[in-house]
Structure formats: C-alpha cells, structure tokens
Design a protein around this motif. Structure first.
Motif, PDB file in Angstrom:
ATOM      1  N   ASN A 125      -8.929  -4.099   7.711  1.00  0.00           N
ATOM      2  CA  ASN A 125      -7.698  -4.710   8.205  1.00  0.00           C
ATOM      3  C   ASN A 125      -6.654  -4.789   7.094  1.00  0.00           C
ATOM      4  O   ASN A 125      -5.461  -4.525   7.314  1.00  0.00           O
ATOM      5  N   GLN A 126      -7.087  -5.160   5.876  1.00  0.00           N
ATOM      6  CA  GLN A 126      -6.164  -5.216   4.742  1.00  0.00           C
ATOM      7  C   GLN A 126      -5.605  -3.828   4.430  1.00  0.00           C
ATOM      8  O   GLN A 126      -4.417  -3.675   4.131  1.00  0.00           O
ATOM      9  N   LEU A 127      -6.476  -2.823   4.511  1.00  0.00           N
ATOM     10  CA  LEU A 127      -6.033  -1.460   4.240  1.00  0.00           C
ATOM     11  C   LEU A 127      -4.995  -1.012   5.265  1.00  0.00           C
ATOM     12  O   LEU A 127      -3.975  -0.396   4.914  1.00  0.00           O
ATOM     13  N   GLN A 128      -5.219  -1.318   6.525  1.00  0.00           N
ATOM     14  CA  GLN A 128      -4.263  -0.942   7.558  1.00  0.00           C
ATOM     15  C   GLN A 128      -2.920  -1.638   7.339  1.00  0.00           C
ATOM     16  O   GLN A 128      -1.862  -1.053   7.528  1.00  0.00           O
ATOM     17  N   LEU A 184      -1.659  -2.597   4.439  1.00  0.00           N
ATOM     18  CA  LEU A 184      -0.990  -1.945   3.316  1.00  0.00           C
ATOM     19  C   LEU A 184      -0.428  -0.589   3.711  1.00  0.00           C
ATOM     20  O   LEU A 184       0.658  -0.196   3.261  1.00  0.00           O
ATOM     21  N   GLN A 185      -1.163   0.122   4.537  1.00  0.00           N
ATOM     22  CA  GLN A 185      -0.692   1.441   4.945  1.00  0.00           C
ATOM     23  C   GLN A 185       0.552   1.351   5.814  1.00  0.00           C
ATOM     24  O   GLN A 185       1.410   2.236   5.783  1.00  0.00           O
ATOM     25  N   LYS A 186       0.673   0.289   6.597  1.00  0.00           N
ATOM     26  CA  LYS A 186       1.834   0.133   7.472  1.00  0.00           C
ATOM     27  C   LYS A 186       3.044  -0.395   6.716  1.00  0.00           C
ATOM     28  O   LYS A 186       4.176  -0.250   7.176  1.00  0.00           O
ATOM     29  N   ALA A 187       2.842  -1.030   5.565  1.00  0.00           N
ATOM     30  CA  ALA A 187       3.952  -1.606   4.805  1.00  0.00           C
ATOM     31  C   ALA A 187       4.852  -0.501   4.254  1.00  0.00           C
ATOM     32  O   ALA A 187       4.371   0.533   3.789  1.00  0.00           O
ATOM     33  N   GLY A 188       6.163  -0.709   4.300  1.00  0.00           N
ATOM     34  CA  GLY A 188       7.096   0.285   3.773  1.00  0.00           C
ATOM     35  C   GLY A 188       7.018   0.358   2.262  1.00  0.00           C
ATOM     36  O   GLY A 188       6.925  -0.670   1.566  1.00  0.00           O
TER      37      GLY A 188
END
Length: 601
Positions: free
Chosen positions: A406-409, A411-415
């Motif tokens: 969940n944390q990885l997702q 971070l991946q969605k953050a601009g």
C-alpha cells in the motif's frame, strides 16, 4: 415365367426351410449394430435388444417376440413395415433382406436365446458352470480316469508307461521347475516300495521350491513386474513383498477362497493381517504410468487418461484371473464375445474408482504395526500444531507485506519532479545530425572557465565505452531562462571522434583536449553537466551535481597546457557519462536572477 418360378424356388428355402440361426453369433450382432443406439442403454419405449436376458421383457407396447410366429411378432412387423413412420430403425437404411431373413428364421425356429441362470449369466459358458465332483471308479487317480475317458472317446491308446527316471524328472520339473539331482535319482531308483512315487510327490510339494515355481504362474496372470513400465520405467523397490506373499500362500496351502478375498480386498476384510496387506499387490502389480499419475495433474486430459487406464488394468486383471473372461472390449461397446455389457463394465470399474496406488508401510509383526500407527498419530498431531503456528506467523507476515504494498502504491501515485541531477535522457536517433537542446538551471550565476564532457560506459547489449557521445556540440550561457542575453561558451564545429571513456576538456577560449579521468580542474564553486550516452547518433542524459575537489596539477593542464601525449592512463572511468562546466567569469545577472546554461548536441 420360368425365370419367376426359379426365383421362388430359390428364395423360399432360405426363409422357411433354413436352420434357425444362432442368437449369439448371428442375431445379437444385428441388434447391436442396427438397434442398440435406441434400444440399448437408452431403452426407448422400454425395450432393450442388446442383452439376451432383457429381450423377452417386452416393451411399453407389450411382447415384441412371439416364438414360432414371425408375422405376429411386433419386432418382425416393425422391421418390415412399409410405412416410414412405423418402420424400424427410424433413421438410416432399413435392414437388409438378409438381416430380415435371419430374424424371421430365428423367430420361426422358436426364438431361442442362451439359457440363463439365476443371475442372468449363461450356464452354457464354461466359466460359469458350477464345479461338480465327477463320478470316479474306486482306486483310480481322478486325472488318469478323466484322461482315459477322453482317449476312449477319440479311440486313442495310452502311451507306454514311463521309466522311473523319466517319471521323476517329469514330476520334479512340474512341481519345482528344477531337474532332480543325481542323488535324488539314485534314491528313487533304489526305492522299490509301492508308495515310492507318492512319497516323492509329497516331498516335492513340501519343498519351498514348490511355491516359488507356481507363484510365477500367478505373477504372470497379474502381469507382475519390478518396474513401472511406460516411458519412465522406474524401479519398484517395494514390489517384492507381494511375490513373497504368493510363495508363502502356496507353500502353506492357503484355501483358495481366503486367497481370493485377500487379493481383492485384504486390507478391508483382514486389516490386522500383514499378509492380507501384501496380497493387495495384485491390484498394483501391473504397468503404471509414472508421468500420467505423478507428473501430470488429473485435471489435464493426460492425467484423466492415465487414471482410466489404471482402473481398466485393475478390472481386467480381476475379471480375467478369477472369471476367465475378457472384459476390456466393453470400455467402448457391449462385448461381442464374452457376455459383458458396457454398463456392466463401468459398474465394475466404479468398484475400483476410489483406489490409488501408493507406497504403504506394513509390518509382519502386528505389535510393531500397531506401534507404528500410534507414532504416526503422534506425528500428525505435532504437524497439525506446527501448521497452526506457521499459519499465525504467515498471517502477520501477510499483513506486513500488504502494508508495504500500500505504501509503495501511494509513492508511485505521488507526483514527482526530478531535480537536475537526475539528468535528461535523449531518444536514440537514426541520423547523426539530429539536434537536441538541453537547458540546465545552475541556480545562480556561476564562474565557468572549462567544460568537461565525461563519456559513459553502457552495459546494454555490450555496447561499451562512449555510447551516446555527441559528434558536435555547442554550449551557451545566460542569466535568464529565455536566453535573451546569452553568451557562447564553446562550439565544436567539426565531427569529434568517439573518446571512449576518456573525459573531453574544453576551455571556453581554447581547443578541446583529453584529460585523464583522475585529473580535473580546480573547484571554483563548480556545477557538473552530465551527459550519459545512448549512441553516437544521439541519446544520453545530462545532470548536475557538485564536483569533487581538484588538484593543482590538473589546473595547469586545463589552463592552456599542451594536449597530453603518449600512452593514455590504463584506468577505466566509472560507467557514467558526465559533462562538467567550471571556471568561467560570472555572467551578468538577469532581471529574474535565474542564470543557466544551454547546450546543443
């Protein structure tokens, strides 16, 4: 007219005067071929014609065969009807004149079918005849009496009596499969008692070799082998107990009914007898497809085929060995010769459907077998407890993994907006003269005196050194992002040879020169402009980061010294492409206060 009369005389005997056909050989094949599709297992209209014992059960319309009266029999009227909606079979060609004549003659001759016993099996079939003790004259060997009866019936004479040596050899080979020894021959020749031969037979039957000899015949019946057969003919290291069980059973004169029960269901009928467990080897003695059972799941077609063939082997072995019948043909159709229908075959296969072949522990001593079973129960209890612990631990680990994902997702969605040090990757071009402009914000006015382009080592496709190094380039500087007030720092107007991984040093007022990778200009608050390669036809990346402290020796080289001569240093530069701007007087600040450099390659 004479021709017509001749035809009548020819046909009439074939229909009226012929001998009644045999039901099994002539009539039943016609029913099975032309009628069984509807009046077989489907029993349309309540009629079955594929089995003798069900033929005279009639149909929903009543009896279909009246013995001796073809014209009154519903069966005959249906197959000869001229009305399409009534004629049988309803589809396809009608029965041929020969087939109709056979059925008519059979009904006219009494519609005889094989006699059936209480269970519907043919009493005339040799395998189903009950055993009976024939009448024997007193003081005669039963086998000798039966042989004499056959010889008299065929008008044959008895052979001359065999000599004692020949008689001993025959009986020894027959019972033990071995020739008599010289000592055994001499003792038998010297024995003149009336029961000498009987005592020899008793001695041979008491020999362990008797069981070894006759067990071989039974092993052949159940096609016993010490390997699996099929593609991977793997060894069966635990097959020998079944062979030894047969030898013991024969040598101990085990009753045949007990022997048969053990072979088929010993573990169910005699669970505490180790010998009964060994006897089950009969069901697993035949070929076994290791690939189809162990390496291919049963959900696939090959696994299903292997399982069917395995069950067919069990059914065929039991029926052939104990009933003297062949049964495998009934997998696809009602047996044409042995009285086995397809329905009966699969009903019997269902008996063995839940059986699987596997290695099984057994012990001849019941006490040890009980102790082994108790230990296995304890092991299973410990394993169940361990599994519960592992399950709790796995749940905790799964929760941690879920949180991390969940944390990885997130971070991946953050601009993200990469800083200049992450560089710029140009596309790979198919032309060497394609122009690309890269603009780098240095943050404030910087003194730039020297430009250093440091090529990269590219591991992709074993391309190696200098990949992506530009053939020509131009560097400009400005104190404003729009470059309205710019200054040319350096321009390479001719094609520059690929330098490998040797840095290229370009003073803003001198020609380019090569610099060893361990020597760099002095540090004057420098910023690096990195270029990372993607092929001489274009490609690579550029990024900024502070440069390490430089040496005074390298300063003189960069301040107008002659180019280096002689052998280049034998030292591979780190696999990154770099271009560095250092040591030029500050540019005038722009109104926005945002100085920068711009280069083209």
């Amino acid at each position: 007219m004479p021709l017509c009369a001749l035809l009548v005389l020819t046909i009439a005997p074939a229909v009226v005067g012929a001998v009644a056909p045999d039901f099994t050989r002539e009539i039943l094949p016609v029913f099975q071929k032309r009628c069984a599709e509807c009046h077989g297992a489907k029993a349309r209209g309540g009629l079955r014609l594929d089995q003798p014992k069900k033929l005279f059960g009639g149909s929903e319309s009543g009896p279909v065969v009246i013995a001796g009266k073809p014209e009154e029999s519903l069966l005959f009227r249906k197959i000869t009807s001229q009305v399409a909606s009534e004629r049988m079979p309803p589809q396809g060609d009608p029965l041929s004149p020969g087939e109709i004549a056979l059925i008519k003659n059979w009904i006219a001759g009494g519609a005889k079918i094989p006699q059936t016993g209480a269970e519907g099996t043919e009493e005339t079939w040799w395998a189903f005849k009950p055993l009976a003790q024939p009448a024997l004259p007193p003081k005669q060997q039963p086998i000798d009496h039966l042989i004499r009866q056959k010889l008299v019936a065929k008008e044959w004479d008895l052979s001359a009596p065999a000599g004692k040596t020949a008689l001993l050899r025959r009986v020894t080979y027959d019972i033990t499969g071995l020739p008599p020894t010289v000592d055994e021959i001499n003792r038998f020749l010297a024995d003149t008692s009336l029961d000498a031969y009987e005592r020899v037979v008793d001695r041979l039957l008491a020999s362990p070799a008797y069981g070894e000899r006759w067990a071989r015949l039974w092993l052949d019946l159940v096609h016993f082998a010490d390997t699996h057969g099929y593609d991977k003919d793997k060894l069966r290291p635990n097959a020998w107990p079944y062979r030894d069980h047969l030898i013991r059973a024969l040598n101990s004169d085990m009753p045949f009914d007990r022997f048969a029960r053990e072979q088929i269901a010993g573990d169910v009928l005699y669970p505490d007898d180790p010998g009964a467990i060994e006897a089950l080897g009969m069901l697993s003695a035949g070929p076994w497809d290791f690939i189809g059972h162990a390496e291919v799941p049963e959900s696939k077609i090959d696994g299903k085929v292997a399982r069917h063939l395995d069950r067919d082997d069990m059914v065929g072995t039991v029926v052939t060995t104990f009933l003297g019948l062949t049964v495998q043909c009934a997998q696809c159709h009602n047996h044409k010769f042995d009285p086995i229908s397809q329905e009966e075959y699969y009903s019997l296969q269902a008996v063995f459907a839940a059986i699987d072949r596997a290695d099984r522990s057994y012990f001849q001593d019941p006490a040890i077998a009980k102790k082994d079973a108790d230990l296995h129960r304890q092991i299973e209890a410990v394993q169940a407890s361990l599994k519960a612990i592992v399950t709790r631990r796995d749940k905790a680990v799964e929760e941690e993994i879920k949180t991390a994902r969940n944390q990885l997702q997130t971070l991946q969605k953050a601009g993200r907006s990469p800083a200049p040090e992450y560089g710029w990757h140009s596309p790979i071009e198919n032309k060497a003269d394609t122009t690309h402009w890269i603009q780098v914000d240095l943050g404030k006015s910087q003194p730039i005196a020297t430009i250093v382009l440091e090529p990269c080592w590219d591991d992709f496709g074993n391309i190696g050194a200098g990949f992506g190094f530009p053939t020509r380039w131009k560097v400009e500087g400005s104190d404003s992002p729009d470059f309205k007030n710019s200054r040319l720092l350096f321009e390479q107007k001719t094609d520059f040879p690929n330098p490998g991984i040797i840095p290229v040093v370009q003073p803003t007022s001198a020609q380019a020169q090569l610099c060893p990778p361990d020597r760099h200009p002095p540090d004057r608050a420098p910023k690096r402009l990195h270029r990372r390669g993607g092929g001489n036809a274009g490609g690579g990346c550029q990024r900024q980061q502070p440069s390490p402290p430089e040496t005074g020796h390298c300063q003189r080289q960069h301040r107008g010294a002659a180019p280096l001569a002689g052998k280049q240093p034998d030292r591979r530069h780190p696999p990154r492409g770099k271009a560095r701007h250092t040591g030029i007087p500050s540019l005038p600040e722009s109104p926005s206060g945002e100085p920068g450099t711009q280069s083209s390659a």
